[in-house]
Design an enzyme around this catalytic site. Structure first.
Site, PDB file in Angstrom:
ATOM      1  N   HIS A 173      -4.039  -1.726  -1.409  1.00 26.92           N
ATOM      2  CA  HIS A 173      -2.526  -1.098  -1.281  1.00 26.92           C
ATOM      3  C   HIS A 173      -1.512  -2.005  -0.990  1.00 26.92           C
ATOM      4  O   HIS A 173      -0.643  -1.776  -0.295  1.00 26.92           O
ATOM      5  CB  HIS A 173      -2.669   0.019  -0.238  1.00 26.92           C
ATOM      6  CG  HIS A 173      -2.989   1.433  -0.961  1.00 26.92           C
ATOM      7  ND1 HIS A 173      -4.414   1.444  -1.193  1.00 26.92           N
ATOM      8  CD2 HIS A 173      -2.703   2.266  -1.453  1.00 26.92           C
ATOM      9  CE1 HIS A 173      -4.729   2.530  -1.705  1.00 26.92           C
ATOM     10  NE2 HIS A 173      -3.339   3.156  -2.134  1.00 26.92           N
ATOM     11  N   ASP A 222      -0.031   6.566   8.222  1.00 19.77           N
ATOM     12  CA  ASP A 222       0.193   8.124   7.679  1.00 19.77           C
ATOM     13  C   ASP A 222      -0.987   8.214   6.478  1.00 19.77           C
ATOM     14  O   ASP A 222      -1.023   9.261   6.139  1.00 19.77           O
ATOM     15  CB  ASP A 222       1.535   8.190   7.132  1.00 19.77           C
ATOM     16  CG  ASP A 222       2.442   8.334   8.371  1.00 19.77           C
ATOM     17  OD1 ASP A 222       2.408   9.017   9.121  1.00 19.77           O
ATOM     18  OD2 ASP A 222       3.707   7.517   8.121  1.00 19.77           O
ATOM     19  N   GLU A 267       7.661  11.822  13.939  1.00 24.52           N
ATOM     20  CA  GLU A 267       8.275  10.970  12.840  1.00 24.52           C
ATOM     21  C   GLU A 267       9.493  11.815  12.585  1.00 24.52           C
ATOM     22  O   GLU A 267      10.087  12.950  13.018  1.00 24.52           O
ATOM     23  CB  GLU A 267       7.440  11.178  11.814  1.00 24.52           C
ATOM     24  CG  GLU A 267       6.163   9.783  12.233  1.00 24.52           C
ATOM     25  CD  GLU A 267       5.621   9.406  10.728  1.00 24.52           C
ATOM     26  OE1 GLU A 267       6.113   9.823   9.784  1.00 24.52           O
ATOM     27  OE2 GLU A 267       4.768   8.770  10.717  1.00 24.52           O
TER      28      GLU A 267
END
Length: 540
Positions: A119, A180, A291
């Site tokens: 990623h 997240d 958030e």
């Protein structure tokens, strides 16, 4: 023979001798360089065969399918092909491979990159012409959960956080800090920071580690913690893979909740939005996750929420119109167990009463703890089904000092961005006192700073606002503004192409970073995809 002639002959002889020596030296140098070149070429050509002969528990692959896979990442913008991919079964496989490359010295130019779940955004886990280590194949002893007064779990550096969640929940425990998205490896997030909406309470993931096992750039396996090899411990955390490969980690745990009360509200006033966010990250017994995200020139937002959230006032919510305004969503979560439902509802209502959101935009839902933490994966499944996951992701992540966030918002959200991109724009504050300031991570100097993340996905072949070139141009404008306005912004998951830019990024920490590199990876073998150092660089 005249005296004139006698005087000239020695000079002529000297010139002839000098010319002869120069020709000899030139010839010798050409021969020497040719020998070195032949030797290097021979060394380079012999590298694959020597790698093949390494006695490993796992194996090294030279198959094209493996090389192509290792040459790509989530960013889908950079491709650097290695010459081999190591699939280690043990830590000694990694150590022996690095030591083997170390023994070649600077001449081979062979480098090593550790790759987790792939990623990275800009080729950070790639190694052009080098060896990529597939960390997910690392078979160390299974996860060991230790309950008690100070619970922890020992895990492989190649383990996914989602697997750690499921295993620790069997003991009623959970890690304290998350990203997240949970389908990332431990080594990958700890090499950066590991940040999300829990960071205001517990700090990032690198502030929740007790112990590490590291393979350094010389192939040495070392255990480290704050008390043992503390310099290496703090170097590796947030160190972008420059000082060692994380093969094991001991992660702090806490009692796990069963449920999450998940809330979204909207603001039209950025000052009220940030004031409430900053109030919440210091409030006692308030929320466990804070958030926010930015919505620019978008309609029908609340109707989209209805599929997962319930409006507190359905009639008023149906009348709400965004009218093309820039809005700011505050997203909150409160963790609880079922027997605490009544008390938690009262606490949530009390804290919401102190906030200045648009009343008609209060939406709530209750989900399990696992479903909340793994929420992005649900979106991933939907995007994959539409062929919209494996696209370029030109993301930009910034740490912005609290005193500059209003300047930033006015220019960026007011002028540079004209509509919501094809992906969320996150914005939320963190409390620096929860972050360890002696790791390699670079942060703004202020006690409170904001993470602002532009998480755009580029639509292939598009020339519009959702196209790659437009998003990259927008990112460039944002960075240029930050520099021009001297905002003191620091990139998170940083990407630069020159060492001068890296030096500016690290600022006063550069000399420490350089010294650590010279100790733990003196040939600059590790993580070449970060583009900070070149192999065999002279440190000074």
């Amino acid at each position: 023979m005249s005296s004139y002639t006698k005087m000239r002959y020695p000079s002529f002889s000297f010139s002839l001798l000098k010319e002869h020596n120069i020709l000899f030296i030139r010839g010798f140098m050409i021969l020497f360089i040719s020998c070195i070149t032949l030797r290097l070429n021979f060394s380079i050509s012999s590298i694959p065969s020597t790698l093949k002969s390494l006695p490993l528990e796992g194996h090294i692959s030279f198959e094209e399918v493996d090389l192509k896979h290792a040459a790509r990442d989530f960013g889908n913008r950079y491709q650097s092909h290695p010459i081999a991919v190591l699939h280690p079964k043990s830590v000694s496989d990694i150590a022996d491979t690095i030591k083997h490359i170390w023994n070649y010295g600077p001449g081979s130019q062979l480098t090593v990159a550790a790759r987790g779940h792939g990623h990275s955004l800009q080729g950070q886990a790639q190694a052009h012409g080098g060896v990529v280590i597939n960390m997910e194949s690392l078979s160390v002893p299974e996860m060991q959960v230790h309950a008690g007064e100070s619970p922890y779990v020992d895990v492989s550096g190649g383990e996914l956080w989602i697997n750690i969640l499921h295993e620790t929940l069997r003991y009623g425990l959970t890690p304290r800090s998350w990203t997240d998205y949970l389908h990332l490896t431990v080594g990958g997030t700890l090499s950066n920071a590991g940040v999300s909406g829990q960071a205001f309470r517990h700090g990032p993931q690198i502030s929740n580690v007790q112990k590490l096992e590291i393979v350094t750039g010389t192939g040495e396996v070392m255990n480290c913690s704050e008390e043992q090899n503390g310099e290496l411990f703090h170097s590796v955390l947030g160190g972008l893979g420059q000082f060692g490969i994380i093969t094991k980690a001991r992660i702090f745990l806490e009692p796990a909740p069963a449920m999450v009360k998940w809330i979204r509200v909207l603001y039209a006033d950025f000052t009220a939005f940030t004031r409430d966010q900053e109030q919440l990250i210091f409030a006692e017994k308030a929320f466990d996750y804070v958030e926010g995200f930015v919505i620019i020139n978008k309609t029908g937002l609340l109707n989209n929420w209805r599929s997962s959230f319930n409006p507190q006032d359905p009639v008023q919510a149906s009348k709400f119109k965004s009218d093309g305004r820039t809005l700011f969503c505050l997203e909150l979560a409160k963790y609880y167990n079922l027997e605490e439902t009544l008390l938690v509802n009262q606490e949530v209502e009390k804290h919401l009463s102190h906030l200045n959101y648009i009343p008609s935009t209060l939406f709530q839902t209750e989900v399990t703890y696992v479903d909340f933490l793994d929420r992005v994966h649900i979106s991933e499944i939907k995007l994959r089904s539409k062929g919209l996951w494996d696209v370029p992701h030109p993301w930009l992540n910034l740490f912005i000092p609290k005193t500059k966030i209003h300047n930033f918002a006015e220019v960026v959200f007011g002028n540079i961005m004209t509509e919501t991109s094809n992906g969320p724009v996150l914005i939320y504050p963190v409390n620096k006192s929860k972050w360890d300031n002696i790791t390699s991570l670079v942060m703004p100097e202020e006690d409170i700073f904001y993470l602002v993340a532009f998480l755009a996905s580029a639509v292939p072949s598009s020339n519009g606002p959702d196209g790659l070139e437009h998003i990259l141009s927008q990112n460039k404008k944002i960075l240029e503004y930050c520099e021009r306005a001297h905002l003191g912004v620091k990139q998170y998951l940083p990407h630069y192409t020159t060492q001068e830019e890296w030096r500016a990024h690290f600022g006063s920490q550069w000399e420490i970073f350089l010294q650590r590199k010279s100790v733990y990876d003196p040939l600059a073998i590790l993580a070449p995809g970060q583009r900070i150092f070149q192999k065999s660089i002279t440190f000074s």
